[in-house]
Design an enzyme around this catalytic site. Structure first.
Site, PDB file in Angstrom:
ATOM      1  N   HIS A   4     -55.925 -27.969  62.064  1.00  0.00           N
ATOM      2  CA  HIS A   4     -54.787 -28.010  61.063  1.00  0.00           C
ATOM      3  C   HIS A   4     -54.289 -26.433  60.894  1.00  0.00           C
ATOM      4  O   HIS A   4     -55.421 -25.854  60.324  1.00  0.00           O
ATOM      5  CB  HIS A   4     -55.162 -28.499  59.954  1.00  0.00           C
TER       6      HIS A   4
ATOM      7  N   GLU B 197     -50.286 -25.061  57.688  1.00  0.00           N
ATOM      8  CA  GLU B 197     -49.383 -26.571  57.359  1.00  0.00           C
ATOM      9  C   GLU B 197     -48.966 -25.670  55.834  1.00  0.00           C
ATOM     10  O   GLU B 197     -49.364 -26.416  54.737  1.00  0.00           O
ATOM     11  CB  GLU B 197     -50.284 -27.803  57.053  1.00  0.00           C
TER      12      GLU B 197
ATOM     13  N   ASP C 187     -50.176 -38.931  61.039  1.00  0.00           N
ATOM     14  CA  ASP C 187     -50.945 -38.281  60.272  1.00  0.00           C
ATOM     15  C   ASP C 187     -51.584 -39.033  59.157  1.00  0.00           C
ATOM     16  O   ASP C 187     -52.837 -39.210  58.917  1.00  0.00           O
ATOM     17  CB  ASP C 187     -50.062 -37.122  59.731  1.00  0.00           C
TER      18      ASP C 187
ATOM     19  N   GLN D  83     -62.002 -30.710  55.648  1.00  0.00           N
ATOM     20  CA  GLN D  83     -60.800 -30.712  54.988  1.00  0.00           C
ATOM     21  C   GLN D  83     -60.790 -29.486  53.903  1.00  0.00           C
ATOM     22  O   GLN D  83     -59.726 -28.853  53.565  1.00  0.00           O
ATOM     23  CB  GLN D  83     -60.725 -32.163  54.186  1.00  0.00           C
TER      24      GLN D  83
ATOM     25  N   HIS E  16     -55.536 -39.523  59.994  1.00  0.00           N
ATOM     26  CA  HIS E  16     -56.853 -39.410  59.320  1.00  0.00           C
ATOM     27  C   HIS E  16     -57.115 -40.624  58.834  1.00  0.00           C
ATOM     28  O   HIS E  16     -56.962 -41.248  58.031  1.00  0.00           O
ATOM     29  CB  HIS E  16     -56.445 -38.481  57.937  1.00  0.00           C
TER      30      HIS E  16
ATOM     31  N   HIS F  83     -52.595 -37.601  66.127  1.00  0.00           N
ATOM     32  CA  HIS F  83     -53.009 -37.021  64.910  1.00  0.00           C
ATOM     33  C   HIS F  83     -53.173 -37.908  63.681  1.00  0.00           C
ATOM     34  O   HIS F  83     -52.023 -38.197  63.418  1.00  0.00           O
ATOM     35  CB  HIS F  83     -52.442 -35.628  64.595  1.00  0.00           C
TER      36      HIS F  83
ATOM     37  N   TRP G  13     -51.929 -37.798  50.510  1.00  0.00           N
ATOM     38  CA  TRP G  13     -50.666 -36.947  51.080  1.00  0.00           C
ATOM     39  C   TRP G  13     -49.449 -37.672  51.077  1.00  0.00           C
ATOM     40  O   TRP G  13     -48.420 -36.983  51.277  1.00  0.00           O
ATOM     41  CB  TRP G  13     -51.102 -36.415  52.492  1.00  0.00           C
TER      42      TRP G  13
END
Ligand code: 17E
Ligand code: FE2
Length: 413
Positions: A210, A213, A309, A152, A58, A56, A315
């Site tokens: 996702h 979260e 991630d 997203q 991005h 996982h 983030w």
């Protein structure tokens, strides 16, 4: 023919020699039994593992952490999504490819050979998806790259998000994504999960959503994923990522769900550094850890992998693609400190990740399999985790694709 001698194999006593012929591992024998080969290398008792699996990340976001004026102030997921929404429409395909490639290189330098990446498709031109499709093709001899059509900003919260996900699947994305906790209502979140599974059935793809979260114990989309996986029969082809809210559920609800997860056969991905930083942001003390119930899921026999991630994005400003750090954080935060649990720590970034990616058949160090493996700077699993050992060698299809020298003490105390 090549022989890698004196390898310490995971979960096996003694040392072994690995015979490689072309792209294949042809024999794994107790050390000293194989006839000499034209090329030999002494691994000196170091730990050999199947390559790491990044389950996982991005890659379209890596290295976009903002300047100080623009940085994410609250530290929350939702502020980061807003920041990204402002930035993403002006990115070019070339720029995304260049950053994603830096991310790939960073991970591969740390022993990764398999990556599942989310790719944001809530952007009308699907620029990031097109960039990553090109990279998947360009890198295919050195890296197995799986792409998730990830909306997203939602299937419905973003107008036309559902159609963009479908278009991304038509263009060749491997996995259907989703983000139900970001939709306006529980009903729309449910509808988005149903849509994700319907698309996976229509296009014969995997699912990775996702999910929950958030620290909000009312966020229960994980039950929708389990239910869809069960009733569609997609089962282990489906994955729930993050599921942070599970750390805040009542025991009664969590206990009920464990048996449903098991029945459904779904996988879980936890991102320890990211989850503990993005969650707990609305808490004073005591402050929650933000992780899903990793220890309980594992005890219940449910597949869990750990993942990075983010590498330096809105983030999360840190991250170096070295997955052994995720094992270190994950074991600590989940209270998995028995010798048995520590010794199995690498499972979270190797075979468990491979199960999530649905690549078990071609994965793993075994006779007749592809000669893909890594060598760690440690003599055992325990030592590897304790020292957060680096990866010295990465072998893919019989070729050394990355090599490092061990760090050396030049002057002692
Ligand atoms: N997007 C999201 O929804 N959650 C995350 N943790 C990241 C991106 C990194
Ligand atoms: Fe994520």
């Amino acid at each position: 023919m090549k022989i890698f001698r004196n390898a310490r194999l995971r979960k096996q006593p003694g040392l072994h020699d690995i015979l490689v012929d072309g792209e294949k591992t042809v024999r794994i024998a107790p050390a000293g039994r194989l006839e000499p080969a034209p090329e030999e290398r002494d691994l000196q008792g170091r730990l050999v593992s199947a390559p790491y699996v990044e389950s996982h990340i991005h890659l379209d976001y890596v290295y976009t952490a903002m300047t100080p004026e623009e940085e994410t102030k609250s530290g929350t997921l939702f502020e980061a999504i807003d920041r990204w929404a402002d930035a993403k429409n002006s990115l070019s395909k070339e720029e995304i490819k260049e950053r994603a490639m830096r991310g790939i290189r960073q991970e591969m330098r740390n022993g990764v050979q398999y990556i599942r990446t989310h790719v944001d498709v809530t952007e009308p031109k699907l620029t990031a998806l097109k960039a990553l499709l090109e990279l998947r093709e360009e890198m295919k001899d050195r890296l197995y790259l799986q792409l998730i059509a990830f909306p997203q900003e939602g299937y419905y919260a973003y107008p036309g998000g559902d159609e963009l996900v479908e278009e991304a699947l038509r263009l060749g994305a491997d996995v259907v994504g989703g983000i139900p906790h970001y939709e306006f209502t529980r009903e729309l979140g449910e509808k988005s999960v149903k849509k994700a599974f319907a698309l996976a059935e229509k296009y014969d793809r995997l699912v990775d959503i996702h999910c929950d979260e958030t620290d909000d114990p009312q966020s229960r989309f994980v039950e929708c994923i389990a239910s869809e996986a069960y009733y569609t029969g997609l089962g282990s082809r489906a994955t729930a990522s993050h599921t942070c809210a599970m750390g805040s559920y009542s025991n009664a609800y969590a206990f009920k769900m464990m048996s449903k997860f098991k029945k459904a056969g779904i996988n879980f991905v936890s991102c320890p550094t990211e989850n503990c930083c993005l969650q707990g942001r609305y808490d004073a003390y005591p402050r929650r850890r933000g992780l899903t119930r990793v220890d309980e899921l594992v005890k219940a026999g449910i597949n869990v992998s750990f993942a990075q991630d983010s590498i330096s994005d809105p983030w999360y400003p840190l991250g170096d693609g070295n997955l052994i750090h995720q094992v270190d954080f994950g074991l600590h935060l989940a209270h998995m400190m028995s010798l048995e649990e520590i010794s199995c720590g690498l499972d979270f970034i190797t075979e468990n990740g491979a199960r999530t990616l649905h690549i078990e058949e071609s994965y793993g160090l075994k006779e007749g399999g592809p000669a893909n493996f890594i060598v760690l700077d440690a003599g055992s699993e325990m030592e590897a985790i304790r020292k957060r050992a680096g990866v010295l060698l990465s072998v893919r299809n019989g070729e050394i694709i990355m090599e490092k020298t061990p760090s050396k003490l030049v002057r002692d105390i």
